[in-house]
Design a protein around this motif. Structure first.
Motif, mmCIF file in Angstrom:
data_model
loop_
_atom_site.group_PDB
_atom_site.id
_atom_site.type_symbol
_atom_site.label_atom_id
_atom_site.label_comp_id
_atom_site.label_asym_id
_atom_site.label_seq_id
_atom_site.Cartn_x
_atom_site.Cartn_y
_atom_site.Cartn_z
ATOM 1 N N GLY A 1 -19.334 22.748 23.956
ATOM 2 C CA GLY A 1 -20.479 23.564 23.546
ATOM 3 C C GLY A 1 -20.177 25.044 23.649
ATOM 4 N N ALA A 2 -19.510 25.416 24.727
ATOM 5 C CA ALA A 2 -19.163 26.832 24.906
ATOM 6 C C ALA A 2 -18.216 27.289 23.805
ATOM 7 C CB ALA A 2 -18.525 27.043 26.284
ATOM 8 N N ALA A 3 -17.302 26.415 23.415
ATOM 9 C CA ALA A 3 -16.325 26.779 22.378
ATOM 10 C C ALA A 3 -17.041 27.106 21.061
ATOM 11 C CB ALA A 3 -15.335 25.635 22.179
ATOM 12 N N ILE A 4 -17.992 26.242 20.655
ATOM 13 C CA ILE A 4 -18.660 26.491 19.374
ATOM 14 C C ILE A 4 -19.635 27.662 19.493
ATOM 15 C CG2 ILE A 4 -20.396 24.665 19.761
ATOM 16 C CD1 ILE A 4 -18.996 25.905 16.397
ATOM 17 N N LEU A 5 -20.203 27.846 20.682
ATOM 18 C CA LEU A 5 -21.095 29.004 20.859
ATOM 19 C C LEU A 5 -20.311 30.310 20.730
ATOM 20 C CD1 LEU A 5 -23.357 27.734 23.781
ATOM 21 C CD2 LEU A 5 -24.178 28.533 21.555
ATOM 22 N N VAL A 6 -19.147 30.348 21.345
ATOM 23 C CA VAL A 6 -18.329 31.574 21.271
ATOM 24 C C VAL A 6 -17.867 31.801 19.833
ATOM 25 C CG1 VAL A 6 -16.152 32.631 21.996
ATOM 26 C CG2 VAL A 6 -17.616 31.514 23.690
ATOM 27 N N ALA B 1 -17.717 22.383 13.299
ATOM 28 C CA ALA B 1 -18.814 22.963 14.086
ATOM 29 C C ALA B 1 -19.858 21.903 14.418
ATOM 30 C CB ALA B 1 -19.456 24.110 13.307
ATOM 31 N N LYS B 2 -20.185 21.084 13.425
ATOM 32 C CA LYS B 2 -21.186 20.034 13.617
ATOM 33 C C LYS B 2 -20.717 19.023 14.668
ATOM 34 C CE LYS B 2 -24.344 18.463 10.047
ATOM 35 N NZ LYS B 2 -24.433 17.906 8.699
ATOM 36 N N ASN B 3 -19.435 18.670 14.587
ATOM 37 C CA ASN B 3 -18.887 17.728 15.564
ATOM 38 C C ASN B 3 -18.981 18.289 16.979
ATOM 39 O OD1 ASN B 3 -17.152 15.101 14.611
ATOM 40 N ND2 ASN B 3 -17.396 16.567 12.956
ATOM 41 N N LEU B 4 -18.614 19.558 17.126
ATOM 42 C CA LEU B 4 -18.649 20.169 18.463
ATOM 43 C C LEU B 4 -20.086 20.252 18.979
ATOM 44 C CD1 LEU B 4 -16.025 23.030 17.964
ATOM 45 C CD2 LEU B 4 -15.826 21.122 19.572
#
Lengths: 490, 180
Positions: free
Chosen positions: A209-214, A232-235
């Motif tokens: 979650g943090a990865a896609i948020l960043v 993005a959707k997968n993450l």
């Protein structure tokens, strides 16, 4: 005290801290339920709000409920786990502070900046508000979520440290020596097994979650930095699925710890219990493609996995826990009060809510059910009647001076109101979904409006009941001492 | 219809589970030795696992036999190909009508954010859907078995006018098409 208690020597869980967690959770839950009521009233044409404001409420309701379910469940896990593990109170406080700062940022983003991209922040919608919200509001929302996630990550890392220190490894926390070797009867208590599972899955989920948020934050300010929308959707769904499911696995600890006090029977881990939790640890991580069954561009093997694992993922822990709870209370001379009633209701809510969820995870069914109100129907079933009941049961338990203390009449009425109101509310969602009513629509067609009106009446009953639960807890907050530590079950 | 079947299975299953809970709860004030209950309970739990596996595995097999994903490659040569592009907040659809019984391949894409391409019949019953995603083409194959005016609704939240993102698609009988 429960068997295995105090292995760490930590005999004084910080109840005031837990009280604050639970108090915040109760208030925010109530507020988010009122937001939910406003949305249902608006869909039922009994309240006039603009679509823009509706979608802001939708965003705040989603983010708020997911966050507060996690916060309240974490309080349950921390409260009981601190009997067996040497957990850091400083980091427990840090998580709460980061959470509150994150909430302020999210509220500022939505109510101040008009952000309304939904709590799932599906890329690239946060960057494409079509003039309704700006880059700053989107960044504030994503930053708020990131801060909340960071707080939980720190909390779970502390659990990982404490479990490793107390039991030697996370595998031992899951009871693998007893599962794969001879059952010596010395497996970690259910609370530690559940905490270990949650620690493992949430560290992975929050990191994704943090990865896609960043990445989404970078994209806001550097639009040339683009993200593959399917990645993005997968993450997002991997993070979202793991994080919200972890709330159930944290909150269920209340059932494992409190229900035995009422049934006067122990809840001991055996091989089936340990196998179920290990199986669920793996399956909760790989089941998330069932959120993407209508993304035909996904690899087919992942879709098949999404359906197959959906059929199997909940069953081990669910069947073990449901069966365990029913065996525990069957002919036990059970003492029934609001606490025990809520906890048994929660097990039913979890078990029953999984049924429409599994049905929806069938690819052919998903073709006509995905993104209809069937979906909030099933997740409200196991989050409202499941997780929220666990939280309210725990809250009621904390507020009692002893297990034997009689409930006031209004608390008993609130229980029945909560149960029937919630059942009516979720069944109206399911019925609407079966009639193809789309989810996340600010305005409904005339033929759908009666469903919304009936649902609103049920929500009003739920809100009233939860108001009673919350007021009673807040009134008792600092006036009583904990009962759990003084009670033994052998 | 799929939705009626799903509703029936779900409500019957939940009612059965509720009945089990009520049955146990009504016996909770009685007392019996826990060990005996556990021995009997574990036997029942094993039976339940076997029963669920016996029901679930064939069910999985049957439901997985006909998946929508590779349907476009198997579509017949006479299939009508329709390009559908989602925008905030409207659809651009290359064809506006098809015939009853004709295979239609919807090639669904998005120009901006995620959308959902949901096909509703005249009674506003959802008959099929796929996601519309920027950078990807999702091919949805559908054979309309009833004539009428179908609605295309967006089923993935896409912003403030999401609920107004609609289009129409006509399905004609052969006679209607011939007379047109």
């Amino acid at each position: 005290m429960m068997s295995h208690a105090n292995e760490s020597g930590n005999t004084q869980p910080a109840q005031p801290l837990v009280n604050i967690y639970v108090g915040v959770s109760a208030v925010v839950l109530l507020l988010m339920m009122i937001v939910g009521l406003v949305m249902r009233l608006a869909q039922g044409e009994m309240l006039d709000i603009s679509p823009g404001f509706f979608y802001q409420l939708l965003t705040v309701h989603g983010a708020g409920m997911v966050g507060i379910a996690a916060l309240g469940s974490a309080a349950i896990m921390w409260y009981f786990a601190s009997r067996y593990l040497d957990l850091s109170r400083t980091l427990f406080v840090a998580n709460l502070l980061l959470f509150l700062v994150g909430v302020v940022m999210i509220l500022g983003s939505i109510l101040g900046g008009g952000f309304a991209a939904g709590w799932t922040f599906l890329y690239p919608l946060p960057a494409k508000g079509m003039g309704l919200w700006g880059t700053g509001a989107a960044a504030l929302f994503l930053g708020g979520l990131l801060l909340i996630g960071t707080g939980f990550l720190i909390l779970h890392l502390d659990f990982a440290r404490a479990i490793t220190r107390q039991y030697g490894s996370l595998g031992q926390g899951l009871g693998w020596p007893q599962l794969f070797g001879r059952d010596s009867g010395e497996a970690p208590p259910p609370t530690v097994v559940a905490s270990t599972m949650v620690t493992i899955v949430n560290i992975l989920g929050i990191t994704a979650g943090a990865a896609i948020l960043v990445m989404s934050l970078v994209n806001l300010y550097v639009p040339s930095f683009t993200i593959d929308p399917l990645l993005a959707k997968n993450l997002i769904y991997f993070f979202g699925h793991v994080f919200i499911n972890a709330t159930i696995y944290m909150a269920i600890i209340a059932v494992y710890e409190i229900l035995p006090l009422y049934a006067k029977r122990p809840w001991k881990p055996n091989k089936a219990f340990l196998a179920a939790w290990t199986a669920s640890t793996i399956m909760v991580l790989i089941v998330y493609p069932h959120h993407l069954l209508m993304d035909f561009a996904m690899p087919t093997w992942m879709m098949v996995m999404g359906q197959v694992i959906s059929y199997t993922s909940g069953l081990p822990v669910l069947v073990v826990t449901t069966f365990g709870a029913l065996m525990l209370i069957y002919r036990s001379g059970m003492r029934w009060d609001v606490t025990s009633s809520l906890l048994v209701l929660s097990v039913f809510g979890w078990a029953a809510g999984v049924i429409p969820a599994i049905v929806d995870a069938t690819i052919r069914v998903n073709m006509v059910m995905h993104n209809t109100l069937w979906v909030p129907g099933h997740f409200h079933f196991y989050l409202l009647i499941g997780v929220a009941s666990m939280l309210f049961g725990f809250m009621h338990f904390l507020g009692k001076e002893s297990v034997e203390q009689e409930d006031r009449w209004f608390a008993r009425w609130a229980f029945w109101g909560f149960m029937f109101g919630s059942l009516g509310f979720v069944f109206m969602f399911l019925y609407s979904g079966a009639n193809s009513v789309p989810r996340r629509f600010a305005e409904h067609l005339p033929q759908w409006v009666p469903y919304d009106q009936i649902a609103s009446a049920f929500v009003a009953v739920v809100v009233t009941s939860v108001l009673v639960f919350a007021l009673q807890f807040l009134a008792r907050l600092f006036a009583t001492r904990p009962v759990a530590l003084a009670t033994e079950v052998n | 219809m799929m939705q009626e079947t799903v509703w029936l299975i779900t409500t019957v299953s939940i009612a059965t589970l509720a009945a089990v809970f009520v049955w146990v709860i009504t016996r909770s004030r009685q007392r019996a030795e826990y060990k005996t209950i556990q021995q009997s309970g574990y036997r029942w739990r094993k039976r339940l696992f076997v029963a669920l596996a016996a029901a679930g595995i064939p069910l999985m097999g049957v439901t997985l036999m006909k998946m929508p994903y590779a349907a476009a490659t198997n579509a017949d040569a006479q299939a009508l190909h329709v390009d559908a592009m989602g925008y905030q907040w409207y659809w651009e659809i290359s064809e506006s009508e098809a015939q009853v019984g004709q295979t239609v391949v919807f090639r669904v894409e998005s120009a901006d954010v995620n959308h959902g391409f949901g096909i509703y019949d005249e009674s506003m019953r959802l008959v099929a859907q796929t996601q519309a995603m920027p950078g990807y083409t999702n091919e949805l194959v559908h054979v309309f078995d009833q004539p009428g005016t179908y609605q295309i609704l967006c089923l993935e939240y896409c912003g403030v006018a999401h609920h107004q993102m609609k289009a129409e698609f006509q399905v004609l009988t052969n006679q209607e098409e011939g007379g047109a």
